[in-house]
Design an enzyme around this catalytic site. Structure first.
Site, PDB file in Angstrom:
ATOM      1  N   PRO A   9       0.793  -1.235   0.000  1.00  0.00           N
ATOM      2  CG  PRO A   9      -0.113  -1.108   2.133  1.00  0.00           C
ATOM      3  CD  PRO A   9       0.530  -2.070   1.179  1.00  0.00           C
ATOM      4  CG  ASN A  10      -0.236   4.261   1.370  1.00  0.00           C
ATOM      5  OD1 ASN A  10      -1.238   4.800   0.897  1.00  0.00           O
ATOM      6  ND2 ASN A  10      -0.244   3.678   2.551  1.00  0.00           N
ATOM      7  NE  ARG A  17       4.063   6.365   1.646  1.00  0.00           N
ATOM      8  CZ  ARG A  17       4.394   5.138   1.959  1.00  0.00           C
ATOM      9  NH1 ARG A  17       4.819   4.315   1.039  1.00  0.00           N
ATOM     10  NH2 ARG A  17       4.263   4.722   3.190  1.00  0.00           N
ATOM     11  CE1 TYR A  22       9.026   4.851   2.609  1.00  0.00           C
ATOM     12  CE2 TYR A  22       7.469   6.670   2.861  1.00  0.00           C
ATOM     13  CZ  TYR A  22       8.022   5.488   3.323  1.00  0.00           C
ATOM     14  OH  TYR A  22       7.576   4.930   4.496  1.00  0.00           O
ATOM     15  CG  ASN A  73       8.393  -2.270  -0.091  1.00  0.00           C
ATOM     16  OD1 ASN A  73       7.888  -2.370   1.032  1.00  0.00           O
ATOM     17  ND2 ASN A  73       8.952  -1.155  -0.512  1.00  0.00           N
ATOM     18  CB  ALA A  76       1.713   0.015   6.100  1.00  0.00           C
ATOM     19  CG  HIS A  79       5.775  -2.449   9.871  1.00  0.00           C
ATOM     20  ND1 HIS A  79       7.090  -2.854   9.825  1.00  0.00           N
ATOM     21  CD2 HIS A  79       5.691  -1.389   9.008  1.00  0.00           C
ATOM     22  CE1 HIS A  79       7.762  -2.066   8.981  1.00  0.00           C
ATOM     23  NE2 HIS A  79       6.935  -1.180   8.478  1.00  0.00           N
ATOM     24  CG  ASP A  86      -0.017 -17.479   8.080  1.00  0.00           C
ATOM     25  OD1 ASP A  86       1.078 -17.643   8.654  1.00  0.00           O
ATOM     26  OD2 ASP A  86      -1.105 -17.414   8.693  1.00  0.00           O
ATOM     27  CD  GLU A  97      11.398  -7.428   5.153  1.00  0.00           C
ATOM     28  OE1 GLU A  97      12.352  -8.085   5.665  1.00  0.00           O
ATOM     29  OE2 GLU A  97      10.564  -6.833   5.828  1.00  0.00           O
ATOM     30  CG  HIS A  99      11.363  -2.443   3.901  1.00  0.00           C
ATOM     31  ND1 HIS A  99       9.995  -2.396   3.850  1.00  0.00           N
ATOM     32  CD2 HIS A  99      11.687  -3.585   4.536  1.00  0.00           C
ATOM     33  CE1 HIS A  99       9.506  -3.470   4.445  1.00  0.00           C
ATOM     34  NE2 HIS A  99      10.516  -4.210   4.862  1.00  0.00           N
ATOM     35  CG  LEU A 100      11.318   2.192  -1.768  1.00  0.00           C
ATOM     36  CD1 LEU A 100      10.052   3.005  -2.000  1.00  0.00           C
ATOM     37  CD2 LEU A 100      12.211   2.236  -2.993  1.00  0.00           C
ATOM     38  CB  SER A 101      12.783   4.184   4.190  1.00  0.00           C
ATOM     39  OG  SER A 101      11.885   3.284   4.820  1.00  0.00           O
ATOM     40  NE  ARG A 106      10.723   5.606   8.244  1.00  0.00           N
ATOM     41  CZ  ARG A 106       9.730   5.506   7.356  1.00  0.00           C
ATOM     42  NH1 ARG A 106       9.820   4.634   6.357  1.00  0.00           N
ATOM     43  NH2 ARG A 106       8.676   6.281   7.467  1.00  0.00           N
ATOM     44  NE  ARG A 110       7.718   3.869   9.726  1.00  0.00           N
ATOM     45  CZ  ARG A 110       6.614   4.071   9.005  1.00  0.00           C
ATOM     46  NH1 ARG A 110       6.192   3.154   8.171  1.00  0.00           N
ATOM     47  NH2 ARG A 110       5.927   5.191   9.116  1.00  0.00           N
TER      48      ARG A 110
END
Ligand code: DQA
Length: 149
Positions: A9-10, A17, A22, A73, A76, A79, A86, A97, A99-101, A106, A110
């Site tokens: 999401p997002n 954003r 990001y 990725n 949200a 977390h 599953d 996995e 993550h951009l950041s 953080r 997170r």
């Protein structure tokens, strides 16, 4: 080699954003970069984004028997989502996995990643290039698996 790249999401709002966190590049630029990385390595890929947890679970399930590996990725949902964890465990495809950041520096909320428990590796804080690192890792991993047969 067929790889499924999943974004949560997002991430469709990249560029708009929180650009300080990001980056200024939009989602279309991310997709182009990911497709270029796959093409350079001779991998086929599908790049999928959804704001909906169930849609991501459906996409992971549909990958079974179709794709050789997953780069995810979960945004949200990283977390919060036991359902995504599953699903990754259910299909048991090699997964990385991304993550951009750098989530490790953080907020406390997170610091938990459910998806990570089903992943071979995590790449974070490298922006869009992190996806390419994940793709290269999966390629090497899959080739080694094949050799060791
Ligand atoms: C993110 C980090 C998450 O904590 C956040 O909720 C996101 C993006 C990243 O790519 O840095 O949406 O996954």
């Amino acid at each position: 080699m067929k790889l499924l790249i999943i974004n949560g999401p997002n991430l469709n709002l990249l560029g708009v954003r929180e650009p300080d966190i990001y980056g200024k590049e939009d989602y279309a630029a991310l997709v182009r970069r990911v497709e270029a990385c796959c093409a350079e390595l001779g991998a086929e890929c599908r790049v999928f984004q959804s704001n909906h947890e169930g849609a991501i679970v459906d996409e992971i399930q549909a990958a079974y028997g179709v794709f050789d590996g997953i780069v995810i990725n979960p945004a949200a949902y990283t977390h919060t989502s036991v359902a995504i964890l599953d699903a990754l465990n259910a299909v048991a495809l090699p997964a990385v996995e991304v993550h951009l950041s750098d989530v490790s520096v953080r907020e406390d909320f997170r610091q938990i990643s459910y998806a990570r428990l089903a992943c071979l590796k995590t790449v974070m804080g490298r922006g869009v290039e992190g996806y390419c690192e994940a793709i290269r890792f999966l390629k090497d991993y899959l080739e080694t698996q094949k050799k060791d047969g």
